[in-house]
Design a protein around this motif. Structure first.
Motif, PDB file in Angstrom:
ATOM      1  N   SER A 107      -4.584   2.895   2.600  1.00 58.17           N
ATOM      2  CA  SER A 107      -3.305   2.209   2.709  1.00 58.17           C
ATOM      3  C   SER A 107      -3.039   1.684   4.112  1.00 58.17           C
ATOM      4  O   SER A 107      -2.021   1.056   4.362  1.00 58.17           O
ATOM      5  N   THR A 159      -4.733   0.800  -2.652  1.00 60.96           N
ATOM      6  CA  THR A 159      -4.337   2.181  -2.862  1.00 60.96           C
ATOM      7  C   THR A 159      -5.597   3.026  -2.959  1.00 60.96           C
ATOM      8  O   THR A 159      -6.690   2.507  -3.112  1.00 60.96           O
ATOM      9  N   SER A 187       0.842  -1.189   0.000  1.00 64.07           N
ATOM     10  CA  SER A 187       0.000   0.000   0.000  1.00 64.07           C
ATOM     11  C   SER A 187       0.875   1.235   0.000  1.00 64.07           C
ATOM     12  O   SER A 187       2.071   1.162   0.288  1.00 64.07           O
TER      13      SER A 187
END
Lengths: 286, 73
Positions: free
Chosen positions: A64, A102, A58
């Motif tokens: 993340s 993401t 991430s």
């Protein structure tokens, strides 16, 4: 191909996949990121992935934080560079399954360039791109995906920039699997994530996730029920969208304005980076 | 007959389960959980058909739907 969802319980997912000491999550009330984690775990369970051979990567942002909750190896990379790190892992050890979490700001804004080139190389990674229309963690600045006229802390008079359609971009670049789903209905994202993990090559699953705190509060969608209903009302299935564009009345076509297409945009096969690399090594006897 | 188990340490009281329950079997409790939020409760167990939508939509893995006489680990 997935035929149907196996019945599992939240309690089973919790004991098998989560780092219990990390819970409860840091996410706000009404945030859909917990759901993204939930659906991903269902999909992982369905595919039967070995978590010891899986790496979660991430960048920076609310989305993340997700690898931190999964009891597997994870990498919290620099802002926007999650895909660069994921490509490196995949190139160094192709036996590992790489799943990238993401956000829209991280993956499509700051890391937009990496997104283009990872798709172009066709690295075998599964990207779960969580799109909440804003930079939630840093205080609600406008992101590349903020809708036309959307209010944020950096666009207090409404956004005048055209929003970026990440799925159309990935489709144009020839990503083998591209899908977009809102988190409000569970079955479709679970199936899409499972298909994305099984797919050889780059798979992008864009999840439309409500952010009541940073985005909703500035756009009249402060209440949890209200913002979740907005995602139901402002998403149209791809088939229905195409049908309306082709045969719909002018009013019906007008009603599509400001709405988002959802569905599986692309599902094809394409030679991956590893295939080409293996061919090169064999040809040049490296 | 189904029952729900709530992990009150994990529930944040967002009430998504209550909002999305198709049979309106759940309700936000008047009492407080140890975290200081109102957890959901199954007020009309006869209506619950075990569709598990609350379990799937819970962002915090806090609800588990169980059938009577059969308890998941």
């Amino acid at each position: 191909m997935a035929t149907g969802l196996k019945i599992k319980t939240a309690a089973e997912l919790r004991t098998n996949y989560l780092r219990r000491e990390m819970f409860p999550t840091i996410f706000c009330d009404g945030c859909g990121l917990g759901n993204v984690l939930n659906y991903t775990l269902w999909a992982i369970d369905e595919v039967g992935l070995d978590l010891d051979r899986t790496v979660f990567v991430s960048g920076i942002g609310c989305s993340s934080r997700l690898p931190g909750y999964i009891n597997a190896d994870g990498l919290h990379a620099t802002h926007g560079r999650a895909l660069a790190f994921a490509s490196g892992i995949r190139a160094a050890n192709p036996d590992l399954t790489v799943i990238v979490f993401t956000g829209d700001g991280d993956g499509a804004g700051i890391g937009g360039n990496h997104l283009l080139h990872t798709i172009r190389r066709n690295m075998d990674v599964t990207v779960i791109l969580v799109n909440n229309f804003t930079y939630g963690m840093t205080g609600g600045q406008s992101a590349p995906t903020t809708p036309d006229g959307g209010f944020s802390s950096t666009t207090p008079y409404g956004n005048i920039e055209h929003p970026l359609d990440i799925c159309e971009l990935a489709k144009a670049l020839g990503a083998p699997y591209v899908a977009r789903w809102p988190v409000v209905s569970p079955a479709q994202p679970v199936k899409s994530i499972a298909e994305g993990i099984r797919k050889r090559g780059f798979a992008l699953i864009e999840m439309l996730t409500p952010c009541p705190t940073a985005y909703g509060r500035r756009n009249g969608l402060k209440e949890i029920e209200q913002i979740w209903r907005w995602y139901r009302e402002h998403t149209v299935l791809l088939d229905e969208w195409e049908w309306v564009e082709q045969f719909g009345s002018p009013e019906e076509r007008e009603a599509l304005r400001g709405k988002l297409k959802i569905g599986v945009f692309q599902d094809t096969e394409r030679e991956t980076f590893e295939d080409r690399w293996a061919a090169l090594v064999a040809r040049e006897k490296l | 007959m189904h029952t729900i188990q709530i992990d009150e340490g994990w529930c944040k009281g967002c009430a998504l389960c209550v909002i999305y329950c198709p049979t309106r079997a759940l309700q936000v409790a008047a009492r407080f959980s140890p975290r200081g939020v109102h957890p959901p409760e199954l007020v009309r167990p006869e209506r619950c058909n075990g569709c598990r939508l609350c379990e799937l939509l819970c962002p915090d893995f806090a609800i588990t739907v169980t059938e009577e006489g059969r308890v998941h680990a």
